[in-house]
Motif scaffolding. Structure first.
Motif, PDB file in Angstrom:
ATOM      1  N   ARG A  36       0.798  -1.220   0.000  1.00 13.58           N
ATOM      2  CA  ARG A  36       0.000   0.000   0.000  1.00 13.58           C
ATOM      3  C   ARG A  36       0.834   1.275   0.000  1.00 13.58           C
ATOM      4  O   ARG A  36       0.350   2.346  -0.343  1.00 13.58           O
ATOM      5  CB  ARG A  36      -0.939   0.014   1.198  1.00 13.58           C
ATOM      6  CG  ARG A  36      -0.262   0.157   2.537  1.00 13.58           C
ATOM      7  CD  ARG A  36      -1.279   0.184   3.658  1.00 13.58           C
ATOM      8  NE  ARG A  36      -0.645   0.360   4.955  1.00 13.58           N
ATOM      9  CZ  ARG A  36      -1.320   0.415   6.098  1.00 13.58           C
ATOM     10  NH1 ARG A  36      -2.635   0.304   6.083  1.00 13.58           N
ATOM     11  NH2 ARG A  36      -0.684   0.576   7.228  1.00 13.58           N
ATOM     12  N   THR A 179      -7.985  -3.837  -0.279  1.00 17.01           N
ATOM     13  CA  THR A 179      -9.007  -3.237   0.576  1.00 17.01           C
ATOM     14  C   THR A 179     -10.162  -4.179   0.901  1.00 17.01           C
ATOM     15  O   THR A 179     -10.952  -3.899   1.810  1.00 17.01           O
ATOM     16  CB  THR A 179      -9.552  -1.957  -0.074  1.00 17.01           C
ATOM     17  OG1 THR A 179      -9.928  -2.235  -1.434  1.00 17.01           O
ATOM     18  CG2 THR A 179      -8.494  -0.862  -0.064  1.00 17.01           C
ATOM     19  N   THR A 193      -6.791  -1.316  -4.501  1.00 15.51           N
ATOM     20  CA  THR A 193      -7.103   0.107  -4.623  1.00 15.51           C
ATOM     21  C   THR A 193      -5.829   0.913  -4.723  1.00 15.51           C
ATOM     22  O   THR A 193      -4.965   0.841  -3.844  1.00 15.51           O
ATOM     23  CB  THR A 193      -7.930   0.589  -3.419  1.00 15.51           C
ATOM     24  OG1 THR A 193      -9.126  -0.192  -3.332  1.00 15.51           O
ATOM     25  CG2 THR A 193      -8.287   2.056  -3.563  1.00 15.51           C
ATOM     26  N   SER A 200     -10.041   1.359  -8.218  1.00 16.32           N
ATOM     27  CA  SER A 200     -10.021  -0.013  -7.725  1.00 16.32           C
ATOM     28  C   SER A 200     -10.156  -0.997  -8.876  1.00 16.32           C
ATOM     29  O   SER A 200     -10.719  -0.672  -9.930  1.00 16.32           O
ATOM     30  CB  SER A 200     -11.166  -0.246  -6.723  1.00 16.32           C
ATOM     31  OG  SER A 200     -10.973   0.518  -5.551  1.00 16.32           O
ATOM     32  N   ALA A 223      -9.763  -5.910   5.584  1.00 21.88           N
ATOM     33  CA  ALA A 223      -9.992  -6.464   4.250  1.00 21.88           C
ATOM     34  C   ALA A 223     -10.715  -7.803   4.287  1.00 21.88           C
ATOM     35  O   ALA A 223     -11.520  -8.113   3.393  1.00 21.88           O
ATOM     36  CB  ALA A 223      -8.653  -6.607   3.514  1.00 21.88           C
TER      37      ALA A 223
END
Length: 508
Positions: A36, A179, A193, A200, A223
């Motif tokens: 991320r 996510t 995402t 997404s 998630a």
């Protein structure tokens, strides 16, 4: 992006996630890794930067962990001789703390728990006979001990594993969060995402590894909408970097009255790295930062030993990271196990694995990766055999030469380039240095200089090949040139990268 299901989706681009990605891809699995933030953007770039067995773990009877760690030292030195090298550790004997006989026994075990191939064993030191290793210390310290471990550029270790995974066919996506994920139709359906655009997309996978580090439980509850079965202790470790405090290539390990130890390590030629602390956190609220109390603790602990007190005005940088240790119930943060736990969850029919990684340490990431693949092996009948320790990481294949011989060859072939710059470039990239240098015959050929020996040719390479997107990715993780760069340098670098961003760093 994959239209067909991947064999393995890995969440987390730290040392464990990238190590598992490399191992799995090398065994024939199709792999997608999603991080991320930036690779090594958290814990894996905030360590004490050591490949070591953990001498003090012997006090807690962690013999298996120490043996495994000591064995990995030799393997990792062969895999990445440009970013991992031997270091001698000087341990002054403090008469009021651990007795000398206890230290001797510990060092004897340390020397013999795993076979040493290249590293020398431990010895005693008499500082009263003019030994230079005693020169920076207070005269109260008359004797000590010395033993071997290794230094590593931790963030580069992560990036090189990611590159190795990509070379074997894996897809590596940064600034991409998982996510949501659910089991559906005989596959995992996961939502990725983009953390910059917010866009997404869906991917399907036959299995997932949750290598979220300090966020391993948050990933499960968020998630996956699961209640985690295991607990994590969040232990913050902070470090300070000072102007160079002593000469020599050795480092010091200091015992403290509270039973902990700190290291003082030569760092990037011009500096000394001092750490670490052990501070338990209840939760993670934003990026961890060193506190004034931790700073004072490190300064005081170092000043207990150094002849010249270490003061705040010597500090040039500090950083903090959070170690996600498996909660073994010990109340002392320093005594909590550094070993790892692998938790496997399947669907009611015993398929669609979700493997969550708890704990671990930098030194044993490769063995953790092997054990993780072993854990999910029953779900992948086509899986190849273990292999990861027998192949160099990118840049680590020096054609049988020592690192010193490799650098000497670079300097002979490029006499118009600064020798110190070549050495530092080789320490980051090893054999890949030749790609960065290209046809340059003089420093002016390297492009714009951003301070600290960071030139346009290297920044371009880091963006094309190493997923660097922002200035901090370059200054503090791919390199440590931020130690020398001014505010104006950083602004120029950020502007240059914004103009030259290629495919937004998402090379697959």
């Amino acid at each position: 992006m994959h239209s067909d299901p991947v064999d393995l989706l890995i969440i987390g681009g730290g040392v464990n996630g990238t190590g598992i990605a490399r191992d799995a891809a090398g065994r024939g699995l199709s792999v997608l890794l999603a991080e991320r933030g930036d690779l090594a953007g958290a814990t894996s770039s905030a360590s004490t930067k050591l490949i070591h067995g953990g001498l003090r773990y012997l006090e807690h009877y962690e013999f298996r962990l120490v043996r495994e760690s000591l064995g990995e030292r030799e393997t990792l030195m062969r895999m990445a001789p440009h970013i991992i090298w031997p270091l001698r550790f000087v341990l002054p004997h403090h008469p009021g703390l651990r007795p000398a006989w206890m230290i001797r026994i510990g060092l004897f075990l340390y020397d013999h728990l795993a076979g040493r191939v290249t590293l020398p064993g431990s010895t005693g030191i008499d500082f009263t006979k003019g030994d230079l290793r005693g020169a920076p210390l207070k005269p109260d310290f008359r004797r000590g001990f010395e033993y071997s471990d290794c230094w590593v550029d931790d963030a580069r270790l992560v990036v090189l594993n990611a590159m190795g995974a990509r070379d074997l066919g894996a897809t590596v996506l940064t600034r991409t969060a998982v996510t949501a994920a659910r089991r559906d139709g005989g596959l995992w359906q996961a939502t990725l995402t983009d953390q910059r655009s917010g866009a997404s997309r869906m991917v399907a996978a036959r299995g997932i590894v949750n290598a979220g580090g300090p966020w391993v439980r948050d990933t499960l509850t968020g998630a996956f909408a699961q209640t985690p079965k295991n607990a994590v202790r969040l232990i913050k470790g902070s470090h300070i970097v000072t102007r160079r405090l002593f000469d020599g290539d050795h480092c010091y390990i200091f015992q403290n009255a509270d039973g902990r130890i700190i290291f003082a390590i030569p760092y990037e030629h011009d500096f000394t790295l001092i750490g670490t602390t052990d501070l338990q956190l209840d939760r993670l609220d934003g990026p961890p930062r060193i506190t004034p109390e931790e700073t004072e603790y490190l300064l005081s602990a170092a000043s207990e030993y150094f002849r010249q007190p270490v003061t705040r005005d010597a500090i040039v940088w500090s950083y903090a990271g959070v170690r996600p240790l498996y909660d073994d119930g010990d109340s002392d943060p320093s005594a909590i196990t550094r070993d790892y736990v692998l938790d496997l969850d399947t669907d009611p029919q015993g398929g669609l694995p979700l493997l969550s990684i708890y704990g671990g340490k930098l030194t044993t990431y490769r063995r953790l990766s092997e054990h993780a693949i072993e854990k999910i092996a029953p779900f992948y009948p086509q899986l190849g055999r273990p292999w990861s320790g027998g192949r160099p990481l990118p840049g680590g294949d020096l054609d049988g030469r020592t690192f010193a011989a490799f650098v000497a060859g670079l300097q002979q072939r490029h006499p118009g380039l600064d020798a110190t710059w070549l050495d530092r470039l080789a320490r980051r990239h090893g054999a890949a240095s030749t790609e960065i240098i290209g046809t340059a015959t003089a420093m002016a050929d390297l492009g714009e200089h951003f301070g600290g020996g960071l030139y346009e040719c290297e920044v371009g390479y880091l963006m094309r090949r190493e997923w660097a997107l922002e200035a901090d990715d370059v200054l503090w993780r791919r390199t440590k040139c931020g130690l020398w760069a001014s505010a104006a340098d950083r602004e120029r670098l950020a502007a240059w990268m914004a103009r030259h961003r290629v495919n937004e760093g998402q090379e697959e």
